[in-house]
Scaffold this motif. Sequence first.
Motif, PDB file in Angstrom:
ATOM      1  N   LEU A 114       8.117  -2.713  -9.082  1.00  0.00           N
ATOM      2  CA  LEU A 114       7.032  -2.590  -8.114  1.00  0.00           C
ATOM      3  C   LEU A 114       6.870  -3.882  -7.318  1.00  0.00           C
ATOM      4  CD1 LEU A 114       4.787  -0.689  -7.083  1.00  0.00           C
ATOM      5  CD2 LEU A 114       3.276  -1.747  -8.768  1.00  0.00           C
ATOM      6  N   ASP A 115       6.844  -5.014  -8.021  1.00  0.00           N
ATOM      7  CA  ASP A 115       6.685  -6.297  -7.336  1.00  0.00           C
ATOM      8  C   ASP A 115       7.881  -6.594  -6.438  1.00  0.00           C
ATOM      9  OD1 ASP A 115       4.245  -6.676  -8.540  1.00  0.00           O
ATOM     10  OD2 ASP A 115       5.012  -7.970 -10.130  1.00  0.00           O
ATOM     11  N   HIS A 116       9.064  -6.244  -6.913  1.00  0.00           N
ATOM     12  CA  HIS A 116      10.283  -6.494  -6.136  1.00  0.00           C
ATOM     13  C   HIS A 116      10.269  -5.708  -4.826  1.00  0.00           C
ATOM     14  CE1 HIS A 116      14.599  -7.479  -5.678  1.00  0.00           C
ATOM     15  NE2 HIS A 116      14.693  -6.267  -5.159  1.00  0.00           N
ATOM     16  N   LEU A 117       9.954  -4.433  -4.897  1.00  0.00           N
ATOM     17  CA  LEU A 117       9.921  -3.607  -3.689  1.00  0.00           C
ATOM     18  C   LEU A 117       8.828  -4.069  -2.734  1.00  0.00           C
ATOM     19  CD1 LEU A 117      10.385  -0.061  -5.306  1.00  0.00           C
ATOM     20  CD2 LEU A 117      12.132  -1.455  -4.181  1.00  0.00           C
ATOM     21  N   CYS A 118       7.671  -4.401  -3.282  1.00  0.00           N
ATOM     22  CA  CYS A 118       6.526  -4.764  -2.450  1.00  0.00           C
ATOM     23  C   CYS A 118       6.702  -6.119  -1.782  1.00  0.00           C
ATOM     24  CB  CYS A 118       5.243  -4.751  -3.276  1.00  0.00           C
ATOM     25  SG  CYS A 118       4.751  -3.086  -3.812  1.00  0.00           S
ATOM     26  N   ALA A 119       7.662  -6.907  -2.226  1.00  0.00           N
ATOM     27  CA  ALA A 119       7.908  -8.207  -1.606  1.00  0.00           C
ATOM     28  C   ALA A 119       8.612  -8.074  -0.259  1.00  0.00           C
ATOM     29  CB  ALA A 119       8.742  -9.084  -2.541  1.00  0.00           C
ATOM     30  N   ALA A 144       0.826  -1.205   0.000  1.00  0.00           N
ATOM     31  CA  ALA A 144       0.000   0.000   0.000  1.00  0.00           C
ATOM     32  C   ALA A 144       0.859   1.254   0.000  1.00  0.00           C
ATOM     33  CB  ALA A 144      -0.927  -0.001   1.218  1.00  0.00           C
ATOM     34  N   VAL A 145       1.932   1.257   0.773  1.00  0.00           N
ATOM     35  CA  VAL A 145       2.801   2.434   0.854  1.00  0.00           C
ATOM     36  C   VAL A 145       3.544   2.650  -0.457  1.00  0.00           C
ATOM     37  CG1 VAL A 145       4.780   3.446   2.057  1.00  0.00           C
ATOM     38  CG2 VAL A 145       3.020   2.232   3.356  1.00  0.00           C
ATOM     39  N   ILE A 146       4.086   1.582  -1.023  1.00  0.00           N
ATOM     40  CA  ILE A 146       4.855   1.712  -2.267  1.00  0.00           C
ATOM     41  C   ILE A 146       3.940   2.075  -3.435  1.00  0.00           C
ATOM     42  CG2 ILE A 146       6.286   0.471  -3.943  1.00  0.00           C
ATOM     43  CD1 ILE A 146       7.766   1.214  -1.391  1.00  0.00           C
ATOM     44  N   GLU A 147       2.759   1.471  -3.500  1.00  0.00           N
ATOM     45  CA  GLU A 147       1.848   1.793  -4.602  1.00  0.00           C
ATOM     46  C   GLU A 147       1.371   3.243  -4.521  1.00  0.00           C
ATOM     47  OE1 GLU A 147      -1.212  -1.182  -4.615  1.00  0.00           O
ATOM     48  OE2 GLU A 147      -0.002  -2.554  -5.852  1.00  0.00           O
ATOM     49  N   LYS A 148       1.186   3.768  -3.311  1.00  0.00           N
ATOM     50  CA  LYS A 148       0.820   5.175  -3.165  1.00  0.00           C
ATOM     51  C   LYS A 148       1.953   6.072  -3.656  1.00  0.00           C
ATOM     52  CE  LYS A 148      -0.777   8.585   0.223  1.00  0.00           C
ATOM     53  NZ  LYS A 148      -1.144   8.822   1.652  1.00  0.00           N
ATOM     54  N   MET A 149       3.183   5.709  -3.339  1.00  0.00           N
ATOM     55  CA  MET A 149       4.338   6.470  -3.820  1.00  0.00           C
ATOM     56  C   MET A 149       4.399   6.432  -5.341  1.00  0.00           C
ATOM     57  SD  MET A 149       8.397   5.806  -2.999  1.00  0.00           S
ATOM     58  CE  MET A 149       8.058   5.717  -1.239  1.00  0.00           C
ATOM     59  N   ALA A 150       4.211   5.250  -5.909  1.00  0.00           N
ATOM     60  CA  ALA A 150       4.275   5.108  -7.361  1.00  0.00           C
ATOM     61  C   ALA A 150       3.195   5.926  -8.049  1.00  0.00           C
ATOM     62  CB  ALA A 150       4.147   3.637  -7.739  1.00  0.00           C
ATOM     63  N   ALA A 151       1.998   5.980  -7.459  1.00  0.00           N
ATOM     64  CA  ALA A 151       0.887   6.710  -8.065  1.00  0.00           C
ATOM     65  C   ALA A 151       1.113   8.216  -8.083  1.00  0.00           C
ATOM     66  CB  ALA A 151      -0.410   6.384  -7.318  1.00  0.00           C
ATOM     67  N   SER A 152       1.993   8.698  -7.222  1.00  0.00           N
ATOM     68  CA  SER A 152       2.248  10.139  -7.153  1.00  0.00           C
ATOM     69  C   SER A 152       3.258  10.606  -8.193  1.00  0.00           C
ATOM     70  CB  SER A 152       2.760  10.507  -5.753  1.00  0.00           C
ATOM     71  OG  SER A 152       4.083  10.034  -5.553  1.00  0.00           O
ATOM     72  N   GLU A 153       3.886   9.672  -8.903  1.00  0.00           N
ATOM     73  CA  GLU A 153       4.937  10.036  -9.852  1.00  0.00           C
ATOM     74  C   GLU A 153       4.378  10.139 -11.270  1.00  0.00           C
ATOM     75  OE1 GLU A 153       8.408   7.608  -9.263  1.00  0.00           O
ATOM     76  OE2 GLU A 153       8.594   8.253  -7.163  1.00  0.00           O
ATOM     77  N   SER A 154       5.129  10.810 -12.125  1.00  0.00           N
ATOM     78  CA  SER A 154       4.634  11.093 -13.465  1.00  0.00           C
ATOM     79  C   SER A 154       4.652   9.884 -14.390  1.00  0.00           C
ATOM     80  CB  SER A 154       5.463  12.226 -14.098  1.00  0.00           C
ATOM     81  OG  SER A 154       6.828  11.867 -14.186  1.00  0.00           O
ATOM     82  N   GLN A 155       5.369   8.834 -14.009  1.00  0.00           N
ATOM     83  CA  GLN A 155       5.388   7.590 -14.781  1.00  0.00           C
ATOM     84  C   GLN A 155       5.293   6.422 -13.807  1.00  0.00           C
ATOM     85  OE1 GLN A 155       9.359   8.811 -16.256  1.00  0.00           O
ATOM     86  NE2 GLN A 155       8.692   7.966 -18.207  1.00  0.00           N
TER      87      GLN A 155
END
Length: 263
Positions: free
Chosen positions: A164-169, A146-157
Amino acid sequence: MPYVDSGGLRLFYTESGDGLPVLWHTGGCGDSTMWEQAGYIAALPGYRHILFDHRGHGRSQSPPDMAGHHMRCYVEDVVAVLDDAGVERAVMVGYSQGAQIGYALAAAHPGRLAGLVALDSVPDAEEDPAGLRADADKVMADGTRAVIEKMAASESQPPPAWLLDHLCATDAATFAGAYETFATAAPFWPDATRMAVPTLFLLGVGDDEQDWWALGQRAANTVPDGLAVALHGMGHLQAFWRTDLSLPPIERFLARFSPSSGA
């Protein structure tokens, strides 16, 4: 594939190549394989690359509790890896939390670093331990994804799916430990004028992050041998995976330590 004991934990690292030793350290999520998957290692031949899974990440053991996420422990882990590899001095490339560990290592053991690349992380003088521990609590409550996906959604790409999967693991307790590490770090700014390690502050600078860029410039102007380089329009995750932007300044920085440079 070597393991080293540090404070009773079994920590994993690998080596490849010959030349100037370069130790690669990741952040609160992910392990050392992300440097390979993103293309950093293949793009930089002619160096002895030391890829380190820091405590709780990848193939390294986790500490039993938050006391094992003290900054002092992380610094001594890097020293243990360098000692085990027979390396007296290395350039360290640290992303996010890894950069913060680099600052602490430069303060505690300046003779072990030839240089430091701090990828998208500058100490904030106004950050307080209570706030950082509140961030750790949020990770524990919401979970890593949830934290990483929120960070990713705030970026321009969006980041590549593999990243994403690697970090979220990364498990939430390990990710939360990164904030505990920040909370236990000695202040950077009081001694910054005596930081003897040449440092590249390589920062993703989003469109609304001019204060962040000003902080990076301040850091580069405060340490005796600092350089700040902006990756314009890039967020925290982009600063890592947009290697078309991040690799050229890293390559130039590493080149200054080659024998032919005279450095």
